[in-house]
Design a protein around this motif. Structure first.
Motif, PDB file in Angstrom:
ATOM      1  N   PRO A 205      20.976  -2.441  77.181  1.00 16.88           N
ATOM      2  CA  PRO A 205      19.929  -2.839  77.997  1.00 16.88           C
ATOM      3  C   PRO A 205      20.486  -4.179  78.576  1.00 16.88           C
ATOM      4  CG  PRO A 205      19.176  -3.497  75.729  1.00 16.88           C
ATOM      5  CD  PRO A 205      20.493  -2.567  75.613  1.00 16.88           C
ATOM      6  N   ASP A 206      19.921  -4.787  79.955  1.00 11.87           N
ATOM      7  CA  ASP A 206      20.183  -5.855  80.694  1.00 11.87           C
ATOM      8  C   ASP A 206      19.684  -6.969  79.900  1.00 11.87           C
ATOM      9  OD1 ASP A 206      21.741  -4.708  82.890  1.00 11.87           O
ATOM     10  OD2 ASP A 206      19.728  -3.989  83.501  1.00 11.87           O
ATOM     11  N   MET A 207      18.394  -6.731  79.186  1.00 13.84           N
ATOM     12  CA  MET A 207      17.731  -7.769  78.561  1.00 13.84           C
ATOM     13  C   MET A 207      17.293  -7.186  77.317  1.00 13.84           C
ATOM     14  SD  MET A 207      16.456 -10.935  79.273  1.00 13.84           S
ATOM     15  CE  MET A 207      17.002 -10.812  80.843  1.00 13.84           C
ATOM     16  N   ARG A 208      17.948  -7.711  76.089  1.00 12.51           N
ATOM     17  CA  ARG A 208      17.674  -7.360  74.830  1.00 12.51           C
ATOM     18  C   ARG A 208      16.783  -8.315  74.067  1.00 12.51           C
ATOM     19  NH1 ARG A 208      20.201  -3.714  71.708  1.00 12.51           N
ATOM     20  NH2 ARG A 208      21.837  -3.593  72.930  1.00 12.51           N
ATOM     21  N   LEU A 209      15.514  -7.907  73.611  1.00 11.75           N
ATOM     22  CA  LEU A 209      14.648  -8.842  72.993  1.00 11.75           C
ATOM     23  C   LEU A 209      14.770  -8.467  71.218  1.00 11.75           C
ATOM     24  CD1 LEU A 209      11.654  -8.072  75.016  1.00 11.75           C
ATOM     25  CD2 LEU A 209      13.199  -9.408  75.360  1.00 11.75           C
ATOM     26  N   HIS A 210      14.575  -9.195  70.419  1.00  9.41           N
ATOM     27  CA  HIS A 210      14.830  -9.396  68.966  1.00  9.41           C
ATOM     28  C   HIS A 210      13.290  -9.652  68.367  1.00  9.41           C
ATOM     29  CE1 HIS A 210      19.091  -8.847  68.057  1.00  9.41           C
ATOM     30  NE2 HIS A 210      19.055  -9.558  69.149  1.00  9.41           N
ATOM     31  N   LEU A 211      12.927  -8.553  67.600  1.00 10.87           N
ATOM     32  CA  LEU A 211      11.375  -8.938  67.084  1.00 10.87           C
ATOM     33  C   LEU A 211      11.763  -8.899  65.591  1.00 10.87           C
ATOM     34  CD1 LEU A 211       8.276  -8.732  67.019  1.00 10.87           C
ATOM     35  CD2 LEU A 211       8.510  -6.299  66.849  1.00 10.87           C
ATOM     36  N   HIS A 212      11.465 -10.210  65.040  1.00 10.53           N
ATOM     37  CA  HIS A 212      11.421 -10.188  63.568  1.00 10.53           C
ATOM     38  C   HIS A 212      10.186 -10.223  63.029  1.00 10.53           C
ATOM     39  CE1 HIS A 212      12.311 -12.159  59.831  1.00 10.53           C
ATOM     40  NE2 HIS A 212      13.607 -11.654  59.747  1.00 10.53           N
ATOM     41  N   LEU A 213       9.970  -8.971  62.166  1.00  5.26           N
ATOM     42  CA  LEU A 213       8.593  -8.972  61.490  1.00  5.26           C
ATOM     43  C   LEU A 213       8.353  -9.717  60.165  1.00  5.26           C
ATOM     44  CD1 LEU A 213       8.352  -4.968  61.963  1.00  5.26           C
ATOM     45  CD2 LEU A 213       6.990  -6.848  63.232  1.00  5.26           C
ATOM     46  N   SER A 214       7.275 -10.139  59.935  1.00  2.80           N
ATOM     47  CA  SER A 214       7.000 -10.954  58.570  1.00  2.80           C
ATOM     48  C   SER A 214       5.529 -10.602  58.241  1.00  2.80           C
ATOM     49  CB  SER A 214       7.470 -12.395  58.653  1.00  2.80           C
ATOM     50  OG  SER A 214       7.013 -12.984  57.774  1.00  2.80           O
ATOM     51  N   ASP A 215       5.314 -10.719  57.014  1.00  2.00           N
ATOM     52  CA  ASP A 215       3.888 -10.951  56.635  1.00  2.00           C
ATOM     53  C   ASP A 215       3.404 -12.294  56.954  1.00  2.00           C
ATOM     54  OD1 ASP A 215       3.744  -8.287  55.955  1.00  2.00           O
ATOM     55  OD2 ASP A 215       4.209  -8.517  54.026  1.00  2.00           O
ATOM     56  N   GLY A 216       4.261 -13.384  57.132  1.00  2.30           N
ATOM     57  CA  GLY A 216       3.902 -14.439  57.605  1.00  2.30           C
ATOM     58  C   GLY A 216       3.605 -14.496  59.142  1.00  2.30           C
ATOM     59  N   LEU A 217       4.752 -15.445  59.693  1.00  6.82           N
ATOM     60  CA  LEU A 217       4.810 -15.510  61.112  1.00  6.82           C
ATOM     61  C   LEU A 217       5.914 -14.288  61.766  1.00  6.82           C
ATOM     62  CD1 LEU A 217       4.526 -19.177  61.877  1.00  6.82           C
ATOM     63  CD2 LEU A 217       2.917 -17.450  62.221  1.00  6.82           C
ATOM     64  N   THR A 218       5.424 -13.485  62.489  1.00  9.07           N
ATOM     65  CA  THR A 218       6.282 -12.721  63.225  1.00  9.07           C
ATOM     66  C   THR A 218       6.715 -13.599  64.427  1.00  9.07           C
ATOM     67  OG1 THR A 218       5.384 -10.558  62.422  1.00  9.07           O
ATOM     68  CG2 THR A 218       6.197 -10.552  64.683  1.00  9.07           C
ATOM     69  N   THR A 219       8.129 -13.216  64.661  1.00  6.15           N
ATOM     70  CA  THR A 219       8.757 -14.004  65.946  1.00  6.15           C
ATOM     71  C   THR A 219       9.204 -13.045  66.947  1.00  6.15           C
ATOM     72  OG1 THR A 219       9.414 -15.677  64.469  1.00  6.15           O
ATOM     73  CG2 THR A 219      10.740 -15.388  66.651  1.00  6.15           C
ATOM     74  N   LEU A 220       9.179 -13.387  68.208  1.00  2.73           N
ATOM     75  CA  LEU A 220       9.820 -12.541  69.300  1.00  2.73           C
ATOM     76  C   LEU A 220      10.910 -13.346  69.982  1.00  2.73           C
ATOM     77  CD1 LEU A 220      10.079  -9.790  70.748  1.00  2.73           C
ATOM     78  CD2 LEU A 220       8.150 -10.411  72.259  1.00  2.73           C
ATOM     79  N   SER A 221      12.086 -12.898  70.121  1.00  2.08           N
ATOM     80  CA  SER A 221      13.082 -13.963  70.796  1.00  2.08           C
ATOM     81  C   SER A 221      13.858 -13.055  71.721  1.00  2.08           C
ATOM     82  CB  SER A 221      14.252 -14.220  69.478  1.00  2.08           C
ATOM     83  OG  SER A 221      13.664 -14.739  68.490  1.00  2.08           O
ATOM     84  N   LEU A 222      14.509 -13.861  72.647  1.00  2.00           N
ATOM     85  CA  LEU A 222      15.683 -13.451  73.505  1.00  2.00           C
ATOM     86  C   LEU A 222      16.843 -13.416  72.788  1.00  2.00           C
ATOM     87  CD1 LEU A 222      14.638 -15.145  76.730  1.00  2.00           C
ATOM     88  CD2 LEU A 222      14.116 -12.797  76.517  1.00  2.00           C
ATOM     89  N   ASP A 223      17.708 -12.213  73.013  1.00  2.00           N
ATOM     90  CA  ASP A 223      19.043 -12.361  72.958  1.00  2.00           C
ATOM     91  C   ASP A 223      19.886 -12.850  73.914  1.00  2.00           C
ATOM     92  OD1 ASP A 223      21.745 -11.868  71.791  1.00  2.00           O
ATOM     93  OD2 ASP A 223      21.663  -9.693  72.181  1.00  2.00           O
TER      94      ASP A 223
END
Length: 397
Positions: free
Chosen positions: A145-163
């Motif tokens: 993809p031109d734009m890759r996103l990273h989703l880090h799942l957790s039972d605490g805080l889940t984080t969505l990031s730009l690669d």
């Protein structure tokens, strides 16, 4: 609260990922870039900075796999929470018309046993947000993809990031992917930095394979940023600052120097020697490395004394057979003892039984991972005479 990064953004949390065992080396690299808030985790190092720090990190870091920019994080207790979290991001500021998106998922959560489902929820949120605001929808591309996103799942805080990186930073561009038992460029650089190599010491790799150690050594010795001749994902961001990136790239390329000490790569296999020469030429580092066809058991230092020897001998898992290799390790240890007095040897060993065959006391044992294989980086101080010394304890047993 979602926040996007651009040239005017204040410093914000950033993350550089790495192979396990290289966290502290990567943290030192980041400190050398003069970024703030450097803190090592497991397989990553957090730091803070703006767009300039993202550019510098991608261009200069030798041991990082990728650099990601967290844009939003929050508690996720179900599908709706994840969808709502992802829709708080102003995706129209990042994704341009005609660009494709993709979502990678890491981490664990009791809510999402199926990571593909979590990725789909995020994709839906991004598409709906852009379509609702701009009237068009981005397509999904799972592979490139031109734009890759990273989703880090957790039972605490889940984080969505730009690669910000794209293809991993280990892919410098000078070596074809694959081949038998390849050593990642980032791991090779990490070993050299752990060995204290800065280019001022002579260096020998007697088992060079396709030349990764020698290429990384030449990049370090000549102060060449490893990312200078590749492209990055951030170059397709809507908020990419081309002028700033050109300025940083220009400054980095002006730091070049001639390699101050010899770098020698050897292998007994003619095909490996040819591949090493090709790769060094592709890296523009062939001028600084002497490549020789020579058996590692015919070990002679190419200089009078001292220096560093690095090697990644076969582990008996992907290449070679443990029983047959035991004899090689014993003979190689004997050669180090007899022919490399005054030098320091650093060997990556992925089999404890084989490590014991070397017959030398390791001064240090550093746990590292070569892909999925847990290894030890063993340091041998090859004293003249019979000087006695005790091995440091192996911190991980």
């Amino acid at each position: 609260r979602a926040r996007m990064i651009d040239a005017k953004s204040p410093p914000q949390p950033l993350v550089a990922t790495c192979s396990r065992g290289l966290e502290e080396v990567l943290a030192d690299e980041l400190r050398a870039l003069d970024v703030k808030g450097v803190a090592a985790g497991r397989g990553f190092v957090g730091f803070t900075g703006g767009l300039k720090a993202v550019y510098e990190a991608n261009l200069r870091l030798r041991t990082a796999a990728r650099v990601v920019v967290p844009v939003v994080r929050g508690q996720v207790k179900g599908k709706n929470d994840l969808y709502d979290l992802a829709t708080t991001v102003p995706w129209h500021e990042v994704v341009q018309r005609g660009q494709t998106i993709g979502v990678d998922v890491a981490g664990r959560s009791h809510v999402f046993h199926n990571t593909n489902f979590a990725a789909q929820v995020v994709k839906d949120a991004v598409v709906d947000t852009i379509r609702g605001r701009e009237g068009w929808r981005p397509s999904v591309d799972r592979s490139n993809p031109d734009m890759r996103l990273h989703l880090h799942l957790s039972d605490g805080l889940t984080t969505l990031s730009l690669d910000s990186t794209g293809e991993q930073l280990s892919h410098r561009g000078y070596r074809p992917r694959g081949g038998p038992a390849p050593l990642a460029e980032t791991l090779a650089a990490g070993v050299l930095l752990l060995a204290g190599y800065d280019g001022t010491q002579p260096l020998l790799d007697p088992l060079c394979g396709t030349g990764t150690f020698s290429a990384e050594a030449a990049l370090i010795a000549t102060r060449t940023p490893p990312g200078l001749r590749r492209e990055f994902a951030f170059e397709s961001w809507a908020m990419h600052d081309r002028e700033l990136f050109s300025e940083i790239t220009r400054a980095a390329s002006h730091e070049h120097r001639d390699a101050p000490a010899p770098i020698v790569a050897r292998d007994r296999d003619e095909r490996a020697v040819q591949a090493a020469r090709r790769n060094l030429k592709a890296a523009w580092m062939n001028r600084w490395v002497e490549v020789e066809q020579r058996d590692a058991l015919d070990l002679e230092l190419p200089w009078s004394e001292g220096g560093i020897i690095v090697a990644n001998p076969p582990y008996g898992k992907r290449v070679g057979d443990v029983k047959r290799l035991g004899n090689f390790y014993k003979r190689f240890g004997d050669q180090l003892k007899k022919k490399a007095q005054g030098a320091t040897a650093w060997l990556i060993v992925g089999n404890r039984e084989l490590a014991n065959q070397i017959g030398l006391k390791a001064k240090r044992r550093i746990p590292l991972f070569n892909g999925p294989i847990e290894c030890r980086l063993l340091k041998y101080e090859l004293y003249s005479g019979s000087r006695k010394h005790k091995a440091d304890p192996d911190p991980s047993g």
